[in-house]
Scaffold this motif. Structure first.
Motif, short mmCIF file in Angstrom:
data_model
loop_
_atom_site.label_atom_id
_atom_site.label_comp_id
_atom_site.label_asym_id
_atom_site.label_seq_id
_atom_site.Cartn_x
_atom_site.Cartn_y
_atom_site.Cartn_z
N VAL A 7 0.95 -1.30 -0.04
CA VAL A 7 0.03 0.05 0.01
C VAL A 7 0.89 1.23 -0.07
O VAL A 7 1.55 1.34 0.93
N ASP A 8 0.95 2.06 -0.89
CA ASP A 8 1.62 3.38 -1.24
C ASP A 8 0.97 3.96 -2.40
O ASP A 8 0.37 3.48 -3.45
N ASP A 9 1.16 5.48 -2.21
CA ASP A 9 0.49 6.35 -3.13
C ASP A 9 1.38 6.43 -4.52
O ASP A 9 0.90 6.96 -5.47
N GLU A 10 2.71 6.02 -4.65
CA GLU A 10 3.53 5.96 -5.60
C GLU A 10 3.48 4.53 -6.40
O GLU A 10 3.62 3.66 -5.69
N LEU A 11 2.77 4.66 -7.55
CA LEU A 11 2.92 3.48 -8.30
C LEU A 11 4.22 2.82 -8.55
O LEU A 11 4.10 1.57 -8.71
N ARG A 14 5.35 0.83 -5.77
CA ARG A 14 4.73 -0.54 -5.68
C ARG A 14 4.89 -1.26 -6.53
O ARG A 14 5.26 -2.66 -6.15
N THR A 32 -1.73 -4.51 -5.08
CA THR A 32 -0.95 -3.16 -4.65
C THR A 32 -1.91 -2.22 -4.89
O THR A 32 -2.83 -2.13 -5.94
N CYS A 33 -1.98 -1.20 -4.00
CA CYS A 33 -3.04 -0.04 -4.08
C CYS A 33 -2.65 1.08 -3.05
O CYS A 33 -1.53 1.09 -2.73
N ASP A 34 -3.36 2.09 -3.39
CA ASP A 34 -2.99 3.50 -2.51
C ASP A 34 -4.08 3.12 -1.16
O ASP A 34 -4.75 2.11 -0.92
N ASP A 53 2.59 2.14 3.41
CA ASP A 53 3.08 3.65 3.85
C ASP A 53 2.59 4.38 4.80
O ASP A 53 1.27 4.35 4.83
N MET A 56 0.66 9.20 3.35
CA MET A 56 0.17 9.15 1.89
C MET A 56 -1.05 10.30 1.87
O MET A 56 -1.45 10.76 3.03
N ASN A 60 -3.56 8.16 5.07
CA ASN A 60 -2.47 7.87 5.22
C ASN A 60 -2.54 6.48 6.06
O ASN A 60 -3.65 5.85 6.11
#
Length: 231
Positions: A7-11, A14, A32-34, A53, A56, A60
């Motif tokens: 889980v992270d906002d940066e593709l 990920r 994987t996702c945000d 992460d 985010m 977050n």
């Protein structure tokens, strides 16, 4: 096979982590996702481990962690390591309170990332040395003494929780504080991993803490295991 949710906002991050983890034949990354999709992804894919992460922009990591089912509930809660770029981050302590099982820096070496996932899947804890400074600084030096784990530890020397620990549970707690996974603890103590899991559950209940990292902090303060060096 160990199932991992990233889980992270940066593709790009990920994708890189997924590629690294799936280079190991024992690990698969079903999704994987945000942050906004994280809780739903946990419900859908039921991962063994989640790399989450901490920072985010929309939802977050701390918010995600707090939305997950509690331990012992009917809902699924994966072992979770928080990903951070900061070695000194006040949110690290909040994440610990919310039930994080470990903390990793985003620039961890590939082999360290793979090893950490396997340790988490086996019931162990992971604590990047740089992040450990924040945890130790907050919990051992008294900067966060109002927090649950620290408060419990303050009275631990004569407190009922520690007094209730059996000799075997103290042995398990000491090794848990060294970051050993269940399989390694079982091997050292010549018992089954199932027995170790039972001991860990009893230790957490008796100490009144939510996870192994909080129990480890208490063990450090009691001198049952050496704390990581603060560098």
């Amino acid at each position: 096979m160990i199932r991992v949710l990233i889980v992270d906002d940066e593709l790009l991050l990920r994708s890189c982590m997924q590629q690294i983890l799936e280079s190991d034949p024992d690990i698969t990354v079903p999704s994987t996702c945000d942050g906004a999709q994280a809780v739903r992804a946990v419900e859908q894919h039921r991962p063994d481990v989640m790399l989450l992460d901490l920072k985010m922009p929309d939802v977050n990591g701390l918010s995600v962690l707090r939305r997950l089912p509690g331990r012992g509930s009917d809902g699924h809660r994966p072992a979770t390591a928080m990903l951070t770029t900061f070695s000194e981050d006040e949110d690290v302590l909040d994440a610990l309170e919310a039930g994080a099982d470990g903390f990793l820096l985003k620039d961890s070496a590939p082999e360290q990332l793979i090893h950490s996932v396997k340790v988490l899947a086996d019931g162990g804890t992971v604590l990047a040395p740089a992040v450990a400074r924040s945890v130790i600084g907050g919990f051992l030096d008294g900067a966060a003494r109002s927090r649950p784990a620290a408060a419990a530890a303050d009275g631990a020397a004569g407190g009922p929780g520690v007094a209730l620990l059996t000799d075997r549970e103290r042995e398990v707690l000491g090794r848990l504080a060294e970051g050993l996974p269940n399989a390694d603890i079982a091997r050292e103590l010549c018992v089954s991993t199932h027995t170790v899991r039972d001991h860990v559950s009893m230790i957490l209940a008796k100490l009144g803490v939510d996870n192994r990292v909080q129990a480890a902090v208490m063990a450090w303060r009691l001198g049952l295991a050496p704390a990581p060096r603060r560098g």
